[in-house]
Design an enzyme around this catalytic site. Structure first.
Site, PDB file in Angstrom:
ATOM      1  N   PHE A   1      16.533  24.218  16.566  1.00  0.00           N
ATOM      2  CA  PHE A   1      15.473  23.004  16.356  1.00  0.00           C
ATOM      3  C   PHE A   1      14.484  23.041  17.686  1.00  0.00           C
ATOM      4  CE2 PHE A   1      13.850  18.667  16.897  1.00  0.00           C
ATOM      5  CZ  PHE A   1      13.867  18.372  15.413  1.00  0.00           C
ATOM      6  N   VAL A   2      13.378  23.147  17.277  1.00  0.00           N
ATOM      7  CA  VAL A   2      12.271  23.292  18.700  1.00  0.00           C
ATOM      8  C   VAL A   2      11.380  22.219  18.972  1.00  0.00           C
ATOM      9  CG1 VAL A   2      12.189  25.815  18.475  1.00  0.00           C
ATOM     10  CG2 VAL A   2      10.907  24.608  16.922  1.00  0.00           C
TER      11      VAL A   2
ATOM     12  N   ASP B   1       8.541  17.350  17.511  1.00  0.00           N
ATOM     13  CA  ASP B   1       9.200  16.148  18.290  1.00  0.00           C
ATOM     14  C   ASP B   1      10.497  16.150  17.782  1.00  0.00           C
ATOM     15  OD1 ASP B   1       8.663  15.416  15.425  1.00  0.00           O
ATOM     16  OD2 ASP B   1       9.602  13.484  15.929  1.00  0.00           O
TER      17      ASP B   1
ATOM     18  N   ASP C   1      10.426  24.701   7.291  1.00  0.00           N
ATOM     19  CA  ASP C   1      12.035  24.591   7.335  1.00  0.00           C
ATOM     20  C   ASP C   1      12.554  24.646   6.042  1.00  0.00           C
ATOM     21  OD1 ASP C   1      14.367  24.399   8.798  1.00  0.00           O
ATOM     22  OD2 ASP C   1      14.311  22.263   8.571  1.00  0.00           O
TER      23      ASP C   1
ATOM     24  N   LYS D   1      10.794  28.890   9.753  1.00  0.00           N
ATOM     25  CA  LYS D   1      12.151  29.187   9.677  1.00  0.00           C
ATOM     26  C   LYS D   1      12.660  29.880   8.553  1.00  0.00           C
ATOM     27  CE  LYS D   1      13.521  25.522  12.802  1.00  0.00           C
ATOM     28  NZ  LYS D   1      14.270  24.229  12.764  1.00  0.00           N
TER      29      LYS D   1
ATOM     30  N   LYS E   1       2.258  14.088  12.235  1.00  0.00           N
ATOM     31  CA  LYS E   1       1.511  14.151  13.390  1.00  0.00           C
ATOM     32  C   LYS E   1       1.735  15.605  14.094  1.00  0.00           C
ATOM     33  CE  LYS E   1       3.572   9.820  14.134  1.00  0.00           C
ATOM     34  NZ  LYS E   1       4.480   9.024  14.851  1.00  0.00           N
ATOM     35  N   GLY E   2       2.883  16.414  13.697  1.00  0.00           N
ATOM     36  CA  GLY E   2       3.023  17.728  14.298  1.00  0.00           C
ATOM     37  C   GLY E   2       2.066  18.599  14.487  1.00  0.00           C
TER      38      GLY E   2
ATOM     39  N   GLU F   1       0.160  23.385   8.813  1.00  0.00           N
ATOM     40  CA  GLU F   1       1.475  22.612   9.260  1.00  0.00           C
ATOM     41  C   GLU F   1       2.115  23.112  10.693  1.00  0.00           C
ATOM     42  OE1 GLU F   1       3.577  20.566   8.767  1.00  0.00           O
ATOM     43  OE2 GLU F   1       4.229  20.083   7.147  1.00  0.00           O
ATOM     44  N   ASP F   2       2.777  22.351  11.208  1.00  0.00           N
ATOM     45  CA  ASP F   2       3.333  22.773  12.319  1.00  0.00           C
ATOM     46  C   ASP F   2       4.381  23.911  12.159  1.00  0.00           C
ATOM     47  OD1 ASP F   2       5.128  20.913  11.313  1.00  0.00           O
ATOM     48  OD2 ASP F   2       5.465  19.652  13.115  1.00  0.00           O
TER      49      ASP F   2
END
Ligand code: IMP
Ligand code: MG
Length: 179
Positions: A150-151, A157, A101, A129, A41-42, A97-98
C-alpha cells in the site's frame, strides 16, 4: 518523511517516467483531438504533470468516483461523485488514473465512458499492481508496475493523508495502527 518506511519512487524517477509517457502519448495521438479525463482525487498531481509533457493540443476534464473508504481494502461499490461536463462522442479519450489495483474501479468507469461513444478510449496509469487484479484491465500506458504494497504520495492517500508528498512510498505499519 517520518511516516514512510521506504521510498519506492523519488520525485526525479517520477518526473523522468512522466516525461517518457508524455512523449509516447504525443507520438500516438498526432493529428488527433485528445481529451484527457483525470480521476480525482488521486490522479491530480500525475495529470497536472503529464498534460504538460504532452506536446499536442488537448482538452481535459475531471471525474470523481468512489470505491474506497478510509480503509486499504476495496469495498467493491463504485459511485460517480462528479461527472465530466464535456461530450465524449467522436473524441479520443485518455483516462488518467493514479493506480490500478483490483481493476474494479476502472472496469466500471470504462464501461460507463464507452456508452458515451468516444472514437477511442485508452488508459494511462501511473502505477499498476498487476498481482492484485480481479478483472481484466490492461492499461495502454503504465508508469510503473509495483509490488503488492500500500503506497502513498504524489496523489495517493491513506485516509486522505499524504497526497501532497512529492515521492511515492510505503507507510510504516504504526500509521495504520493509529499509534
Ligand atoms: P481498484 O478498483 O482496486 O483498482 O482501486 C483503484 C483505487 O484504489 C485507486 O484509484 C486508489 O484510489 C486506491 N488504491 C489502490 N491501491 C492503493 C495504494 O496502494 N495506495 C493508495 N490508494 C490505493
Ligand atoms: Mg484513494
Amino acid at each position: 518523511m517520518k511516516e514512510l518506511a521506504e521510498i519506492l519512487l523519488t520525485p526525479e524517477q517520477i518526473a523522468a517516467r512522466v516525461q517518457e509517457l508524455g512523449a509516447e502519448i504525443t507520438a500516438d495521438y498526432q493529428g488527433k483531438e485528445l481529451m484527457v479525463i483525470g480521476i480525482l482525487k488521486g490522479a491530480l498531481p500525475f495529470m497536472a504533470d503529464l498534460i504538460r509533457q504532452i506536446k499536442i493540443p488537448l482538452k481535459y476534464d475531471l471525474m470523481a468516483v468512489s470505491s474506497y473508504g478510509a480503509s486499504t481494502r476495496t469495498s467493491g461499490a463504485v459511485q460517480i461523485l462528479k461527472d465530466i461536463e464535456m461530450e465524449l462522442e467522436g473524441r479520443h479519450v485518455l483516462v488518467v488514473e493514479d493506480i490500478i489495483d483490483t481493476g474494479l474501479t476502472l472496469k466500471y468507469l470504462l464501461n460507463n465512458l464507452k456508452a458515451r461513444h468516444p472514437s477511442s478510449l485508452k488508459v494511462c496509469t501511473l502505477l499498476d499492481k498487476p498481482s492484485r487484479r480481479e478483472v481484466e484491465i490492461r492499461p495502454e500506458y503504465n508508469g510503473f508496475a509495483i509490488p503488492d504494497r500500500f503506497v502513498v504520495g504524489y496523489g495517493l492517500d491513506y485516509a486522505e493523508r499524504f497526497r501532497e508528498l512529492p515521492m511515492i512510498g510505503v507507510l510504516k505499519p504504526e500509521v495504520y495502527e493509529g499509534k
